[in-house]
Design an enzyme around this catalytic site. Structure first.
Site, PDB file in Angstrom:
ATOM      1  N   SER A 242      40.876  42.201  46.016  1.00 39.15           N
ATOM      2  CA  SER A 242      40.088  41.952  47.219  1.00 39.15           C
ATOM      3  C   SER A 242      39.307  40.661  47.083  1.00 39.15           C
ATOM      4  O   SER A 242      39.010  40.202  45.974  1.00 39.15           O
ATOM      5  CB  SER A 242      39.120  43.111  47.473  1.00 39.15           C
ATOM      6  OG  SER A 242      37.916  42.937  46.742  1.00 39.15           O
ATOM      7  N   ASP A 243      38.950  40.068  48.213  1.00 40.98           N
ATOM      8  CA  ASP A 243      38.032  38.944  48.186  1.00 40.98           C
ATOM      9  C   ASP A 243      36.617  39.489  47.984  1.00 40.98           C
ATOM     10  O   ASP A 243      36.342  40.676  48.228  1.00 40.98           O
ATOM     11  CB  ASP A 243      38.127  38.133  49.480  1.00 40.98           C
ATOM     12  CG  ASP A 243      37.775  36.671  49.265  1.00 40.98           C
ATOM     13  OD1 ASP A 243      37.096  36.361  48.275  1.00 40.98           O
ATOM     14  OD2 ASP A 243      38.178  35.829  50.095  1.00 40.98           O
ATOM     15  N   ALA A 244      35.715  38.613  47.553  1.00 44.01           N
ATOM     16  CA  ALA A 244      34.380  39.049  47.151  1.00 44.01           C
ATOM     17  C   ALA A 244      33.624  39.648  48.339  1.00 44.01           C
ATOM     18  O   ALA A 244      33.439  38.992  49.368  1.00 44.01           O
ATOM     19  CB  ALA A 244      33.601  37.882  46.568  1.00 44.01           C
ATOM     20  N   ALA A 246      34.484  41.826  50.421  1.00 47.08           N
ATOM     21  CA  ALA A 246      35.279  42.275  51.563  1.00 47.08           C
ATOM     22  C   ALA A 246      35.386  43.792  51.675  1.00 47.08           C
ATOM     23  O   ALA A 246      35.410  44.317  52.792  1.00 47.08           O
ATOM     24  CB  ALA A 246      36.672  41.642  51.507  1.00 47.08           C
TER      25      ALA A 246
END
Length: 945
Positions: A242-244, A246
């Site tokens: 995952s992106d930070a 998100a």
């Protein structure tokens, strides 16, 4: 070689395949240990001798955030080289430095979050510097090269494990965690998915990172495309990180789920394997996973799937076979070879856009005036490492032409800021004990950034003359005479304590806002005005100071002073990558900042032999009518200045090519959130206007001729060859480009589309034959009527030349394919999102887990067109599957409305669909027009006899 003992667990047995070893290790992990694996920072499992692990090491153009490293050109600059061999070597160097840095610092990770393969669809996107090109073919070619370098050549063990960013259709920072990209099926398959697919299929990618945005109404972190598309492209286990932050966005900002347990479970089931959230604190994610298990939203087998993918990456990185890992340890860090490669990459990234008077290359005895805000800068960006070496354009020109032949004026306004009390802002000198300079006298960012022990600004009767650097859109920085930038630390005081603007929240940017008879100096990072207090200057909401701005010298005057007597003037303009366009911030215009425009006009007025060198992360719309020469390069890392000087001097012939269209005006651009590249005619593929400079454009100091275009078709490929000859008088690179287009397509197709390219070095008079094998699938398009890939039979034109518009050779080939057939609407009906044309429509999620529906983009009305629908001998009834409230009007061929359908009562929610039926007569093949009125969702249109 040590043989396993009878007590060696199978997961430590190198003789077994990875799959069996992972099975064994997975069986030994407890449920709590598996849960712990799901956070970015995975704890050690000491009882099994397994070390801690973290996903994520930024390595976009060098190892980032971990201290000194070799800094290569920005990704868009690597794209501008059009050189896959070079980019592979850069990736290899970055991966070797990652390993070398990890040997010294265990915080350095081997799972690298790079490269970014989002397409540069829109030039105002704030993160355009991170991508390679607006074209999916060029993007995937460069991305494959970089990932192969990062991965390494060993058949079993990877040097680093690259993860592609950002899945999917992510081209806006404005509202990036709440906006939805409406991506019709053709754009999805032909454009946005393509760069990811070709890179994954090449086999050097460990996984992907979903983007913050939503696509067709559904957050990327619960995208069904991860399993429906991504994981069908390879047999390898792909890790999805995952992106930070998100995962939390799914509830906190997007409100897509009511609870974090629901959101975490949905992301895991959709295919996310590692959750990057709450920094190093894994407790919140692990609690959410436990909660999801307790509520029956997840099973332990779901965790096994994600942990297996993580372990697959770790095994491939050699973690469990350290004695056999060919990549560890290594000392390949800041080597002479890496320094030379950084310079080579910077040289190859320079694009000569214009050279109408033959002003370039410069003669050795040229007297130069060098001016501009970027002339003596070597700018870094958010994903850069710390410079070990640096070269500004001015330094490069001093070295190449001699300091005695180069005059310099930065061209900033020199100002004093006068208070109401009649005193002036004063910058205290940094005491020698403060150690604000490094060993070579350069300001040391490690010592200066965020310091609170340096003295705050004060006021005194004389004041300190400040350089006011105007970056456009009202954003400015202020710099003391010794080079220190004014910055605001956590205590709110204003100090001269930064070597450059930077940081996630930039603390060095200000605005001067007119107020009463003067100006407020507003600090952008905090939103507060500057106040003068007895204990030093600070930012505060109370008692803001009203300053009188006294201009000691205008930048234009300094420019005029040094340019009039020069043979050639070089204006170096562009952007600071931390200001006006970066992650979290889109640009608002293509225009060069007003202050830099003024400097350019002043230089041209003083000396007609003015060359503009743009060093920027983005295209600009520049009036170059008065300029005999114009160059562009991205921020080129540590060798920017040396590379630019060598190109200007003719030591290297420029051969960079534009990786994206440079538009002439803001009016040429679609809305930033309009992702329909086909419908709104975006990028060189569809743009029908006249660009400032076209995709693939770039000039040379040599000339080249093209000849002998030949083609040969086999069952599954098209063989194309032609020759390129250097007709100039110096050795130079040429980037030969091959495009194709459907001559008479039944549906909108690209005006031309890159099929292949080759960057070749040719000596004067040297001739080389270039050959390309193009798969026939490259001519396919996504046919929404079936749906699936289809190639139209008929003529296709092949175009060979030096850019998308500089075509030197062309021929036409006839390709076999599948004839078009009417839509079988009696059998399948119409999936709402499979339209041919639309107006005022957005695609949204049919359910939270799968499927698409459509709705009016503004909630009022929109229209859809479905071409060539086959009603056979006739129908008598039409039905629509809808949710919400509103009216669906159906007509044929744009005629009168034949049926209006509306739910008797609004449905209870956006995913609560009902079917509404009405009478309607139609036969034969007709175009169906569907108009939506009101905020309803349409999922399907059906017909019956």
């Amino acid at each position: 070689m040590t043989a396993p003992t009878p007590h060696t667990p199978p997961f430590r047995d190198r003789r077994l395949p990875f799959a069996k070893r992972i099975d064994d290790l997975l069986s030994r992990l407890t449920l709590d240990e598996k849960i712990g694996f799901l956070h970015q920072f995975t704890p050690a499992v000491e009882r099994l001798g397994i070390a801690a692990f973290r996903t994520g090491q930024e390595a976009l153009h060098g190892v980032a955030w971990m201290g000194p490293a070799t800094v290569f050109p920005q990704a868009v600059g690597l794209g501008a080289t059009w050189n896959t061999d070079l980019v592979r070597r850069v990736g290899e160097a970055v991966s070797k430095e990652t390993r070398a840095m990890r040997a010294r610092d265990e915080r350095v990770g081997l799972n690298v979050w790079s490269p970014t393969v989002n397409l540069l669809r829109h030039p105002l996107w704030g993160r355009g510097e991170e991508g390679y090109s607006e074209d999916p073919k060029l993007t995937s070619a460069i991305a494959v090269a970089y990932t192969r370098g990062l991965r390494g050549d060993h058949p079993t063990y990877w040097r680093t494990a690259p993860v592609l960013k950002h899945w999917l259709a992510h081209n806006n920072e404005t509202g990036r965690d709440v906006t939805s990209s409406s991506v019709r099926p053709r754009v999805l398959h032909e454009y946005d998915l393509r760069a990811f697919r070709e890179t994954v299929e090449a086999g050097a990618t460990a996984g992907v990172m979903p983007a913050y945005n939503l696509v067709n109404g559904r957050p990327n972190h619960v995208s069904p495309y991860l399993n429906e598309h991504l994981r069908t492209w390879t047999d390898d286990d792909l890790l999805v990180c995952s992106d930070a932050g998100a995962p939390s966005n799914l509830v906190d900002s997007e409100h897509y789920f009511d609870t974090h347990e629901e959101a975490t479970a949905a992301a895991l089931l959709a295919g996310v394997d590692s959750f990057t959230d709450h920094g190093t604190d894994s407790s919140k994610i692990t609690a959410r996973v436990r909660g999801a298990l307790d509520k029956g939203l997840l099973a332990e087998s779901d965790l096994d799937t994600a942990v297996r993918r993580q372990l697959s990456v770790r095994f491939r990185l050699g973690e469990f076979d350290p004695e056999y890992d060919p990549h560890a340890p290594t000392k390949d860090f800041d080597t002479p070879a890496h320094r030379a490669l950084a310079q080579e990459a910077a040289e190859q990234a320079v694009v000569l856009l214009k050279n109408s008077a033959g002003l370039l290359p410069l003669a050795p005895d040229t007297r130069l005036a060098v001016v501009g805000l970027l002339a003596d800068e070597c700018k870094l960006d958010w994903y850069s490492g710390t410079l070990i070496h640096r070269s500004t354009p001015l330094e490069g020109l001093y070295e190449r032409f001699g300091a005695e032949r180069v005059e310099f004026a930065e061209g900033v306004d020199r100002v004093l800021l006068k208070t109401r009390a009649g005193t002036f802002l004063h910058v205290p000198e940094a005491d020698a004990a403060d150690e604000v300079r490094g060993a070579e006298g350069a300001l040391d960012p490690a010592l200066l950034a965020g310091r609170t022990d340096l003295p705050a600004l004060t006021t005194d009767p004389a004041g300190t003359e400040l350089a006011l650097i105007d970056w456009g859109e009202g954003v400015l920085t202020l710099r003391a005479p010794d080079g220190r930038y004014l910055s605001v630390a956590e205590d709110g005081r204003v100090r001269a304590s930064a070597d450059q603007p930077g940081g996630w929240v930039v603390q060095e940017t200000f605005r001067l806002e007119p107020h009463e008879n003067g100006h407020l100096l507003k600090h952008i990072g905090t939103g507060r005005p500057v106040s003068v207090a007895a204990d030093g200057v600070r930012v505060a909401d109370e008692d803001p100071e009203i300053f009188e701005l006294i201009i000691v010298e205008r930048g234009e005057d300094a420019v005029t002073r040094v340019t009039s007597q020069a043979d050639v003037v070089l204006v170096v303009a562009g952007n600071d990558p931390h200001i006006n366009g970066r992650e979290t911030e889109d640009r608002t215009t293509l225009a060069l900042p007003t202050h830099q425009e003024r400097l350019l006009r002043a230089a041209c007025a003083a000396n007609p032999n003015t060359v503009l060198a743009l060093i920027s992360a983005y295209p600009y719309a520049v009036d170059h009518s008065a300029l005999p020469a114009l160059l562009w390069t991205s921020h080129g890392g540590q060798a920017t200045g040396t590379a630019l000087a060598r190109v200007l001097a003719g030591d290297v012939s420029p051969a960079g090519r534009l990786p994206q269209t440079w538009y002439a005006d803001d009016s040429d651009l679609p809305d930033l959130l309009d992702y329909d590249v086909i419908g709104s005619r975006q990028t060189y593929l569809y743009f029908e206007g006249t660009p400032l400079f076209p995709f693939g454009h770039g000039l040379s100091y040599a000339t080249f001729s093209y000849a002998d275009l030949e083609t040969r078709t086999t069952d599954d490929s098209l063989h194309v060859s032609f020759t390129v000859t250097n007709t100039g008088d110096m050795t130079a690179d040429e980037v030969a480009q091959l495009y194709g287009r459907a001559v008479d397509p039944a549906v909108p197709r690209p005006r031309r589309e890159l099929l292949a390219h080759s960057r070749v070095t040719l000596a004067p008079g040297e001739r080389k034959e270039l050959t390309f094998d193009i798969p026939l699938s490259a001519f396919d398009f996504w046919d929404v009527s079936r749906p699936g890939w289809r190639r139209e039979p008929g003529p296709y034109e092949l175009l060979a030349g030096a850019s998308s518009e500089d075509v030197r050779l062309r021929t036409t080939v006839i390709l076999d394919g599948e004839e078009a057939a009417p839509r079988p609407v009696l059998r399948r009906g119409l999936a709402a999102a499979d339209f041919d044309e639309q107006s005022g429509i957005a695609i949204v999620d049919r359910t939270k887990t799968s499927g698409d529906a459509v709705t009016p983009a503004q909630g009022t009305s929109g229209e859809l067109v479905y071409r060539d629908c086959d009603f056979g001998d006739g129908i008598s009834e039409v039905s629509v599957t809808v949710a919400g409230e509103g009216v669906v009007d159906v007509s044929l061929d744009g005629g009168a409305v034949l049926a209006s359908l509306t739910p008797q009562t609004p449905t209870s929610g956006p995913y609560d669909y009902t079917t509404v039926t009405a009478g309607m007569l139609a036969e034969g093949v007709r175009d169906v027009h569907v108009r939506l009125r009101g905020p309803l969702r349409l999922a399907h249109v059906g017909f019956s006899g």
